[in-house]
Design a protein around this motif. Structure first.
Motif, mmCIF file in Angstrom:
data_model
loop_
_atom_site.group_PDB
_atom_site.id
_atom_site.type_symbol
_atom_site.label_atom_id
_atom_site.label_comp_id
_atom_site.label_asym_id
_atom_site.label_seq_id
_atom_site.Cartn_x
_atom_site.Cartn_y
_atom_site.Cartn_z
ATOM 1 N N THR A 19 0.846 -1.129 -0.051
ATOM 2 C CA THR A 19 0.014 0.013 0.077
ATOM 3 C C THR A 19 0.888 1.211 -0.025
ATOM 4 N N GLU A 20 2.007 1.299 0.855
ATOM 5 C CA GLU A 20 2.796 2.454 0.833
ATOM 6 C C GLU A 20 3.498 2.688 -0.531
ATOM 7 N N ILE A 21 3.845 1.511 -1.228
ATOM 8 C CA ILE A 21 4.432 1.781 -2.558
ATOM 9 C C ILE A 21 3.530 2.329 -3.434
ATOM 10 N N VAL A 22 2.043 1.911 -3.285
ATOM 11 C CA VAL A 22 1.415 2.683 -4.031
ATOM 12 C C VAL A 22 1.196 4.194 -3.952
ATOM 13 N N ALA A 69 7.222 8.671 -6.475
ATOM 14 C CA ALA A 69 8.539 8.523 -6.159
ATOM 15 C C ALA A 69 9.040 7.372 -7.053
ATOM 16 N N MET A 70 7.743 6.288 -7.170
ATOM 17 C CA MET A 70 7.991 4.961 -7.905
ATOM 18 C C MET A 70 7.985 5.293 -9.351
ATOM 19 N N ALA A 71 7.339 6.437 -9.991
ATOM 20 C CA ALA A 71 7.466 6.796 -11.212
ATOM 21 C C ALA A 71 8.883 7.264 -11.590
ATOM 22 N N ALA A 72 9.557 8.220 -10.529
ATOM 23 C CA ALA A 72 10.853 8.717 -10.986
ATOM 24 C C ALA A 72 11.807 7.443 -10.926
ATOM 25 N N ALA A 73 11.760 6.552 -10.001
ATOM 26 C CA ALA A 73 12.430 5.286 -9.784
ATOM 27 C C ALA A 73 12.487 4.681 -11.118
#
Length: 368
Positions: A183-186, A191-195
């Motif tokens: 859930t936190e990743i979502v 930040a996930m898009a940048a990574a």
């Protein structure tokens, strides 16, 4: 030690005696000894070490511990109270995203801050429940096989062919802390898009039906044959066992490094993986509604916060390990731990996690 089945047949609900705020420690001990027993539901097996230390300190009180996951505790406590049963006195659990709404707001679990520690615990860790320590679910690797550091530096690497079928975690449909991780990743989708762009050199493109980069990561990880197991120990053994040439990687508790020598593991945290290695969250202590032994419950919580020695004494010894972060401000960090201000895991915001968690659970279920 009683069986869990025996606990389910515990005392019927009774009116709990009032707990005097001005009770001295001596009076609290006397009242607890008059009750003679205290039962705790704990999300960690380390409670059995607490049992030994507590009964050595208070031989006239029988501590009855049960090792029950936070998810199971919430369901069990709710079911027992609905059935008019009071089996336990203290709950030691995590799952912050759910516990407040499920147990605190209905009055099933009440916070207690021992007076001796009120000025040694930050305000944000005192309510609505006192946080005993901060725990983690983070990416861990085998440092014997990778002595120069983790084999990945970006979470998105786990979705590549190199790691197909070689990423391990506990099934998030059975454990709330692992569901909180996803859930936190979502929630950290920016930040996930940048990574993603850092890993692959192009902006992320979302699949049909996928709302954001975090959901895309969950979908891609599952499409890459992530291995779901039933317990954290299963993750630790698979990832950490020494003597492996090409071990898997997995999400587990940073503090499980404490068992490396005893278990023959080589677990280490991938702290610098982008955008974060996982999550850090509070582990709560509280007194259950209509606890049969409320004074012994207060004494146990006081004991579990430790003594005035430098590292908190025998009560805190099971938790004064690298990877656990005690909430007492007067105890120095463990010397083998990454300092908290240098630990890169995301701190969950329970309200936001609780609001998003069911959608993530539904996503995982749809992908299985």
């Amino acid at each position: 030690m009683k069986s869990i089945a025996a606990a389910a047949c515990g005392a019927m609900l009774i009116a709990a005696p009032a707990l005097a705020d001005d009770m001295s420690m001596a009076d609290l001990v006397a009242a607890a000894e008059a009750e003679g027993t205290v039962t705790v539901y704990s999300f960690t097996s380390r409670v059995f070490k607490v049992e030994s230390a507590f009964e050595e300190a208070y031989p006239n009180i029988d501590l009855v511990p049960f090792d029950i996951s936070s998810t199971e505790q919430i369901a069990r406590i709710t079911a027992e109270l609905e059935a008019g049963i009071a089996s336990a006195d203290v709950a030691y659990l995590a799952d912050a995203a759910i516990v407040v709404g499920a147990l605190v707001e209905p009055g099933h679990l009440t916070g207690y801050v021992p007076p001796a520690f009120a000025d040694r615990i930050p305000d944000n860790f005192e309510a609505p429940l006192m946080a005993h320590r901060l725990s983690t679910k983070v990416l861990m690797y085998n440092e014997e096989a990778h002595p120069d550091g983790p084999p990945v530096d970006n979470l998105w690497a786990l979705t590549t062919d190199d790691w197909r079928g070689r990423v391990i975690m506990v099934d998030p449909s059975t454990r709330g802390d692992y569901l909180d991780l996803l859930t936190e990743i979502v929630l950290q989708s920016d930040a996930m898009a940048a990574a993603y762009e850092a890993q692959f050199g192009i902006p992320i493109e979302l699949d049909d039906g996928i709302a954001n980069a975090g959901e895309q990561f969950v979908a891609d990880l599952m499409a890459n044959d992530v291995v779901f197991v039933s317990s954290t120990d299963d993750v630790n053994a698979a990832v950490g066992a020494i003597g492996q040439e090409n071990p898997p990687i997995g999400f587990t508790s940073y503090s499980d490094r404490r068992d490396n020598e005893e278990e023959g593991w080589a677990l280490q945290v991938a702290n610098d993986v982008a955008p974060a290695p996982g999550i850090i969250y509070p582990a709560f202590l509280g007194i259950l509604e209509n606890a049969p032994n409320p004074n012994a419950a207060k004494l146990l919580i006081t004991f579990m916060m430790g003594d005035d020695s430098e590292t908190g004494g025998p009560a805190l010894a099971p938790f004064y390990v690298a990877g656990d972060y005690l909430t007492r401000t007067d105890i120095p960090p463990h010397p083998d731990a990454i300092p908290l201000d240098g630990f890169n895991a995301w701190r969950i915001a329970p309200e936001a996690t609780g609001a998003a968690r069911q959608d993530v659970a539904d996503l995982v279920l749809s992908l299985q």
